[in-house]
Write a protein that holds these residues in place. Structure first.
Motif, mmCIF file in Angstrom:
data_model
loop_
_atom_site.group_PDB
_atom_site.id
_atom_site.type_symbol
_atom_site.label_atom_id
_atom_site.label_comp_id
_atom_site.label_asym_id
_atom_site.label_seq_id
_atom_site.Cartn_x
_atom_site.Cartn_y
_atom_site.Cartn_z
ATOM 1 N N GLU A 34 4.864 14.444 -8.917
ATOM 2 C CA GLU A 34 4.955 14.570 -7.565
ATOM 3 C C GLU A 34 3.572 13.053 -7.192
ATOM 4 O O GLU A 34 3.070 13.566 -7.415
ATOM 5 C CB GLU A 34 4.867 14.680 -6.467
ATOM 6 N N THR A 35 4.155 11.231 -7.319
ATOM 7 C CA THR A 35 3.046 11.008 -6.807
ATOM 8 C C THR A 35 3.774 9.803 -5.604
ATOM 9 O O THR A 35 4.410 9.875 -5.078
ATOM 10 C CB THR A 35 2.487 10.271 -7.691
ATOM 11 N N GLU A 36 2.502 9.353 -4.867
ATOM 12 C CA GLU A 36 2.288 8.134 -4.071
ATOM 13 C C GLU A 36 1.952 7.212 -4.062
ATOM 14 O O GLU A 36 0.453 7.132 -4.289
ATOM 15 C CB GLU A 36 3.056 8.420 -2.679
ATOM 16 N N ALA A 37 2.405 5.804 -3.524
ATOM 17 C CA ALA A 37 1.400 5.043 -3.807
ATOM 18 C C ALA A 37 1.180 4.154 -2.578
ATOM 19 O O ALA A 37 1.392 4.336 -1.286
ATOM 20 C CB ALA A 37 2.674 4.127 -4.279
ATOM 21 N N TYR A 38 -0.289 3.706 -2.441
ATOM 22 C CA TYR A 38 -0.237 3.062 -0.894
ATOM 23 C C TYR A 38 -1.210 1.716 -1.164
ATOM 24 O O TYR A 38 -2.270 1.583 -2.441
ATOM 25 C CB TYR A 38 -1.737 3.850 -0.249
ATOM 26 N N ALA A 39 -1.235 1.108 -0.139
ATOM 27 C CA ALA A 39 -1.586 -0.500 -0.609
ATOM 28 C C ALA A 39 -2.758 -1.445 0.213
ATOM 29 O O ALA A 39 -2.779 -0.660 1.162
ATOM 30 C CB ALA A 39 -0.268 -1.888 -0.666
ATOM 31 N N ALA A 40 -2.898 -1.518 0.024
ATOM 32 C CA ALA A 40 -4.734 -2.001 0.690
ATOM 33 C C ALA A 40 -4.873 -2.694 1.075
ATOM 34 O O ALA A 40 -5.655 -2.531 2.324
ATOM 35 C CB ALA A 40 -5.505 -1.661 -0.301
ATOM 36 N N ASP A 43 -0.327 -2.693 4.256
ATOM 37 C CA ASP A 43 -0.167 -0.432 4.349
ATOM 38 C C ASP A 43 -0.488 -0.041 5.197
ATOM 39 O O ASP A 43 -1.933 0.391 5.413
ATOM 40 C CB ASP A 43 0.191 -0.157 3.300
ATOM 41 N N GLU A 44 0.292 0.025 6.784
ATOM 42 C CA GLU A 44 -0.592 0.881 7.987
ATOM 43 C C GLU A 44 -0.292 1.986 7.755
ATOM 44 O O GLU A 44 -1.126 2.840 8.537
ATOM 45 C CB GLU A 44 0.032 0.782 9.251
ATOM 46 N N ALA A 45 -0.317 2.552 6.208
ATOM 47 C CA ALA A 45 -0.536 3.930 6.223
ATOM 48 C C ALA A 45 -1.389 4.506 5.537
ATOM 49 O O ALA A 45 -2.423 5.618 5.174
ATOM 50 C CB ALA A 45 0.993 4.354 5.795
ATOM 51 N N ALA A 46 -1.987 3.460 5.300
ATOM 52 C CA ALA A 46 -3.307 3.358 3.819
ATOM 53 C C ALA A 46 -4.586 3.608 5.082
ATOM 54 O O ALA A 46 -4.344 3.055 5.834
ATOM 55 C CB ALA A 46 -3.302 2.210 2.991
ATOM 56 N N HIS A 47 -5.335 4.073 3.932
ATOM 57 C CA HIS A 47 -7.369 4.442 4.851
ATOM 58 C C HIS A 47 -7.996 3.747 4.893
ATOM 59 O O HIS A 47 -8.002 2.745 5.816
ATOM 60 C CB HIS A 47 -7.883 5.401 3.619
ATOM 61 N N THR A 48 -7.836 2.354 3.923
ATOM 62 C CA THR A 48 -7.668 0.603 3.771
ATOM 63 C C THR A 48 -7.621 0.370 5.406
ATOM 64 O O THR A 48 -8.211 -1.019 5.939
ATOM 65 C CB THR A 48 -8.026 0.299 2.587
ATOM 66 N N ARG A 170 2.797 6.391 9.976
ATOM 67 C CA ARG A 170 2.961 4.818 10.399
ATOM 68 C C ARG A 170 3.842 4.200 8.679
ATOM 69 O O ARG A 170 3.641 5.116 7.691
ATOM 70 C CB ARG A 170 1.445 3.854 10.116
ATOM 71 N N ALA A 171 4.080 3.345 9.116
ATOM 72 C CA ALA A 171 4.650 2.614 7.566
ATOM 73 C C ALA A 171 5.521 3.762 7.037
ATOM 74 O O ALA A 171 5.868 4.367 5.930
ATOM 75 C CB ALA A 171 3.678 1.966 6.351
#
Length: 194
Positions: A34-40, A43-48, A170-171
């Motif tokens: 299991e993995t998840e992708a986040y875009a820098a 993507d409002e859910a990303a830490h960045t 979010r997102a």
DNA sequence: AAGAAGATCAAT
DNA sequence: TTGATCTTCTTG
């Protein structure tokens, strides 16, 4: 082992293609289920999106670096930095224990194999990954605390499920979580649709 | 200086 | 469904 090139593609592709790979940590190893992708960017859910320190991490590290984050005051979560046309992260969410099970059971204080690495906070405990590994590399040939290994038998691409990411506010709605269909070590059973 | 939110987990 | 537990960032 996987090299930096693997993590210079789109984070979504990296997240999907990591399913079935093995994460090796010392004498322990687990198959990624299991993995998840986040875009820098975008993507409002990303830490960045809301943490300057995360944006700085992206600029200061190379593809394949470990981004390790202390969550809810209790758990370390491990991600792999992706840098290419689209920067981002892959969150490691669950493993199926393959090697070193007794050590994982001891660290987790649990017996049941299915409960050792079935969540992002659990797998870091089972493999002894914590903030001291923030910035370390998953892909350097020497002096690496962990790396990824291509399995003997690859998973059937048709067995990889895409659905919504877990635990974010979010997102929502993006099918950026990937898991191995029917695997007992996946943290949360995928929702139908998506 | 203080408050809120947060990519979780295990017990109830 | 709830409590545990703390870092980062924002606001005053």
């Amino acid at each position: 082992m996987l090299d930096a090139g693997f993590f210079t593609r789109h984070p979504v592709d990296c997240a999907r293609d990591l399913i079935g790979m093995e994460l090796v940590r010392g004498r322990c190893a687990g198959r990624i289920v299991e993995t998840e992708a986040y875009a820098a960017v975008g993507d409002e859910a990303a830490h960045t999106h809301f943490r300057p320190s995360a944006r700085e991490f992206v600029t200061r590290h190379r593809a394949g670096a470990a981004y390790v984050y202390f969550n809810y005051g209790m758990y370390w979560l491990a991600h792999v930095l992706v840098k290419g046309e689209t920067d981002g992260f892959v969150l490691l969410r669950a493993l199926e224990p393959v090697r070193g099970v007794p050590a994982m059971q001891k660290r987790r204080n649990r017996e049941d194999i299915r409960h050792l690495c079935s969540g992002p906070g659990k797998l870091t405990i089972a493999l002894a990954i914590d903030g001291s590994h923030h910035g370390a590399s998953f892909v350097s040939a020497r002096r690496h605390p962990f790396h990824f290994r291509v399995p003997e038998s690859p998973v059937d691409p048709a067995a990889i499920v895409a659905d919504e990411r877990i635990g974010i506010s979010r997102a929502k709605g993006l099918p950026w979580r990937f898991s191995l269909r029917g695997n007992a070590c996946v943290s949360v059973r995928p929702r139908p649709s998506a």
